[in-house]
Design a protein around this motif. Structure first.
Motif, PDB file in Angstrom:
ATOM      1  N   TYR A  46       0.954  -1.274   0.037  1.00 40.01           N
ATOM      2  CA  TYR A  46      -0.176   0.008  -0.169  1.00 40.01           C
ATOM      3  C   TYR A  46       0.898   1.205  -0.019  1.00 40.01           C
ATOM      4  N   ARG A  76      -6.695   1.585  -4.296  1.00 38.30           N
ATOM      5  CA  ARG A  76      -5.889   2.360  -3.367  1.00 38.30           C
ATOM      6  C   ARG A  76      -6.455   2.669  -2.018  1.00 38.30           C
ATOM      7  N   PRO A  77      -7.672   3.347  -2.323  1.00 42.82           N
ATOM      8  CA  PRO A  77      -8.530   3.764  -0.730  1.00 42.82           C
ATOM      9  C   PRO A  77      -8.606   2.450   0.147  1.00 42.82           C
ATOM     10  N   VAL A  78      -8.863   1.503  -0.221  1.00 38.90           N
ATOM     11  CA  VAL A  78      -9.057   0.523   0.820  1.00 38.90           C
ATOM     12  C   VAL A  78      -7.712  -0.301   1.307  1.00 38.90           C
ATOM     13  N   THR A  80      -4.759   1.430   1.295  1.00 39.77           N
ATOM     14  CA  THR A  80      -4.311   2.410   2.256  1.00 39.77           C
ATOM     15  C   THR A  80      -4.968   2.328   3.472  1.00 39.77           C
ATOM     16  N   LYS A  81      -6.202   2.276   3.859  1.00 37.13           N
ATOM     17  CA  LYS A  81      -6.858   2.277   4.947  1.00 37.13           C
ATOM     18  C   LYS A  81      -6.535   0.913   5.758  1.00 37.13           C
ATOM     19  N   GLN A  82      -6.455  -0.029   5.036  1.00 36.89           N
ATOM     20  CA  GLN A  82      -6.276  -1.438   5.606  1.00 36.89           C
ATOM     21  C   GLN A  82      -4.611  -1.613   5.801  1.00 36.89           C
ATOM     22  N   LYS A  83      -3.773  -0.899   5.156  1.00 37.32           N
ATOM     23  CA  LYS A  83      -2.257  -1.289   5.153  1.00 37.32           C
ATOM     24  C   LYS A  83      -2.142  -2.363   4.573  1.00 37.32           C
ATOM     25  N   ARG A 115      -3.513  -7.473   5.964  1.00 39.01           N
ATOM     26  CA  ARG A 115      -3.917  -6.403   6.442  1.00 39.01           C
ATOM     27  C   ARG A 115      -3.066  -6.046   7.504  1.00 39.01           C
ATOM     28  N   ASP A 117      -3.577  -3.361   9.424  1.00 39.35           N
ATOM     29  CA  ASP A 117      -4.308  -2.786  10.437  1.00 39.35           C
ATOM     30  C   ASP A 117      -4.981  -3.712  11.364  1.00 39.35           C
TER      31      ASP A 117
END
Length: 149
Positions: A46, A76-78, A80-83, A115, A117
């Motif tokens: 990510y 990208r959004p998911v 990045t959020k979930q690393k 993931r 996160d």
């Protein structure tokens, strides 16, 4: 009787146009390069998604780069959020068609996504039909359609 013979000859000629049946070295090169390219571009981190797009530029045609860029921008959004990070490993490849400068492969691959996160990992088996185009001496990704296994 003559029509059957002529039809059989035309069918045999079309089949031999598929170099996968007659050129094992070229077939193996397409398999090796196509499999390696797919595994590389479908592995990502990510923090380095733009590097994935750059890698697609090295491993693919302009048509594939557009397809891959769309995939990465959707992811990208998911990611990045979930690393997320993903590792892709090709587990099998079949050649449907090989021509002088194009090939169509069926590639079976495992993708392991982690993931950061939640510190969880999931592995999924997938299948892709991959079109390759010979550019110079390299088989480059030209199109990919992926399916869950």
């Amino acid at each position: 009787m003559l029509a059957l013979f002529a039809g059989g000859t035309a069918s045999a000629a079309r089949q031999t146009d598929n170099l996968a049946f007659v050129d094992p070295a070229k077939t193996q090169t397409a398999v090796d390069q196509g499999s390696a390219a797919l595994a590389a571009v479908l592995s990502y981190d990510y923090r380095k998604l733009d590097e994935s797009i750059q890698l697609a530029k090295e491993k693919g045609t302009d048509a594939y780069v557009g397809q891959h860029t769309e995939l990465i921008n959707t992811l990208r959004p998911v990611a990045t959020k979930q690393k997320q990070s993903a590792t892709t490993k090709v587990v099998g490849t079949g050649v449907r068609e090989l021509r002088a400068d194009t090939a169509k492969l069926v590639i079976f691959y495992d993708q392991t996504v982690t993931r950061g996160d939640t510190n969880r990992t999931a592995k999924v088996g997938l299948t892709a039909v991959v079109d390759l185009r010979l550019v110079g001496e390299l088989w480059k990704l030209d199109n990919m359609n992926s399916f869950g296994s």
